[in-house]
Design an enzyme around this catalytic site. Structure first.
Site, mmCIF file in Angstrom:
data_model
loop_
_atom_site.group_PDB
_atom_site.id
_atom_site.type_symbol
_atom_site.label_atom_id
_atom_site.label_comp_id
_atom_site.label_asym_id
_atom_site.label_seq_id
_atom_site.Cartn_x
_atom_site.Cartn_y
_atom_site.Cartn_z
ATOM 1 N N GLU A 25 0.852 -1.193 0.000
ATOM 2 C CA GLU A 25 0.000 0.000 0.000
ATOM 3 C C GLU A 25 0.892 1.250 0.000
ATOM 4 O O GLU A 25 1.926 1.278 0.656
ATOM 5 C CB GLU A 25 -0.869 -0.017 1.267
ATOM 6 C CG GLU A 25 -1.835 1.139 1.383
ATOM 7 C CD GLU A 25 -2.672 1.087 2.669
ATOM 8 O OE1 GLU A 25 -2.197 0.531 3.688
ATOM 9 O OE2 GLU A 25 -3.789 1.616 2.655
ATOM 10 N N LYS A 97 -9.753 1.717 -2.049
ATOM 11 C CA LYS A 97 -9.877 1.160 -0.686
ATOM 12 C C LYS A 97 -11.257 1.466 -0.116
ATOM 13 O O LYS A 97 -11.697 2.630 -0.115
ATOM 14 C CB LYS A 97 -8.785 1.763 0.193
ATOM 15 C CG LYS A 97 -8.691 1.182 1.590
ATOM 16 C CD LYS A 97 -7.460 1.757 2.301
ATOM 17 C CE LYS A 97 -7.224 1.139 3.656
ATOM 18 N NZ LYS A 97 -5.988 1.611 4.292
ATOM 19 N N CYS A 138 -5.298 -3.302 2.629
ATOM 20 C CA CYS A 138 -4.939 -3.205 4.046
ATOM 21 C C CYS A 138 -6.127 -3.353 4.990
ATOM 22 O O CYS A 138 -6.588 -4.463 5.239
ATOM 23 C CB CYS A 138 -4.178 -1.906 4.280
ATOM 24 S SG CYS A 138 -3.156 -1.990 5.771
HETATM 25 N N1 LIG Z 1 -3.123 1.180 6.358
HETATM 26 C C1 LIG Z 1 -4.025 0.478 6.977
HETATM 27 O O1 LIG Z 1 -5.134 0.299 6.513
HETATM 28 C C2 LIG Z 1 -3.597 -0.139 8.274
HETATM 29 C C3 LIG Z 1 -4.594 -1.134 8.804
HETATM 30 C C4 LIG Z 1 -4.250 -1.642 10.149
HETATM 31 O O2 LIG Z 1 -3.158 -1.482 10.632
HETATM 32 C C5 LIG Z 1 -5.301 -2.357 10.875
HETATM 33 O O3 LIG Z 1 -5.033 -2.723 12.042
HETATM 34 O O4 LIG Z 1 -6.402 -2.589 10.349
#
Ligand SMILES: NC(=O)CCC(=O)C(=O)O
Length: 263
Positions: A25, A97, A138
């Site tokens: 990401e 996202k 993510c």
């Molecule tokens: N960049 C993100 O989306 C981090 C996501 C993350 O750390 C989580 O715990 O969920």
């Protein structure tokens, strides 16, 4: 600088035999609240150096590229967007996202992705030279519904370009990947930036490939590396035959209410 380096790394992975490459990401910029400085408008090729490089390298290496994510500028809005390129260098799809990472762990981590980005509103499943792939970015991995939807539509692999951090990484990173893989009896691949020593948001690292029984097939440490691993899709059939979750499922008794866990 990152763009040239990432091109080299993709070429290196292809030389080592990779047919599919997954990037992290926000690989073309720092993970901070200044994303707009690095944003690209994909309509204008000249103003899209990251996008163009991904397309060129997918074509020159003849591989599928799940291009991590970069800040996408669209009018006056920004999206955290993953572009997926086929081996002909053409854009197959882009995933914006869906679940933005807003977190407040007192005395530890505060980050509000929604201050910078708009959320996407479409799921993304693509047919590629290496099979049908579901895409999440993510924090999208925290939502089992998305993975379940991809599994039900025939995805055999879900790729999550990611950038977990030191606060949630240790507890959740591996657990979530293995859970999404086991729930749906498919493969899950994640890619994270390597651990950085500067900046307020420190990456967890540990890019990983998980198999349909929750087994870790390959994983990186926290330092920069290329993880090469083989995906044997016949394992999905085997696991689903041995443990036929799809036919054991009791959709007749599950009823979801609008559950507000933090109300
Ligand atoms: N960049 C993100 O989306 C981090 C996501 C993350 O750390 C989580 O715990 O969920």
């Amino acid at each position: 600088m990152n763009i040239a380096r990432v091109r080299e790394l993709i070429q290196d992975a292809a030389l080592k035999g990779a047919k599919l490459v997954v990037l992290p990401e926000m690989w073309n910029c720092p993970y901070s609240d200044d994303f707009s400085k690095f944003s690209e408008d994909f309509i204008d090729e000249k103003a899209s150096p990251s996008f163009t490089m991904l397309s060129e390298v997918a074509l020159s290496q003849g591989i599928t590229v799940v291009g991590g994510s970069i800040p996408e500028r669209c009018g006056d809005k920004l999206y955290n967007t993953c572009c997926i390129f086929g081996s002909d260098g053409k854009l197959i799809a882009k995933h914006r996202k869906l679940h933005l990472f807003d977190v407040d762990i007192p005395g530890d981590l505060y980050f509000k992705e929604s201050d910078s980005y708009m959320p996407g509103d479409e799921t993304t499943i693509v047919d590629t030279d290496v099979g049908r792939i579901g895409i999440g970015t993510c924090h999208d991995m925290c939502f089992p519904e998305l993975a379940m939807l991809y599994g039900s539509r025939g995805a055999r692999l879900i790729c999550y370009p990611s950038a977990f951090n030191m606060s949630t990484g240790e507890a959740l990173w591996e657990l979530l990947q293995r859970a999404r893989a086991v729930d749906n009896q498919l493969f899950v691949a994640t890619c994270s930036p390597a651990r950085n020593s500067s900046g307020s948001y420190m990456f967890w690292g540990h890019s990983t490939l998980v198999g349909p029984f929750g087994e870790i097939i390959a994983t990186a440490g926290s330092e920069e590396s290329i993880v090469i691993a083989e995906i044997d899709y016949s394992m999905i059939h085997l696991r689903r035959q041995s443990l036929p979750l799809a036919t054991q499922r009791r959709d007749d008794v599950y009823q979801f209410v609008d559950l507000k866990l933090n109300a």
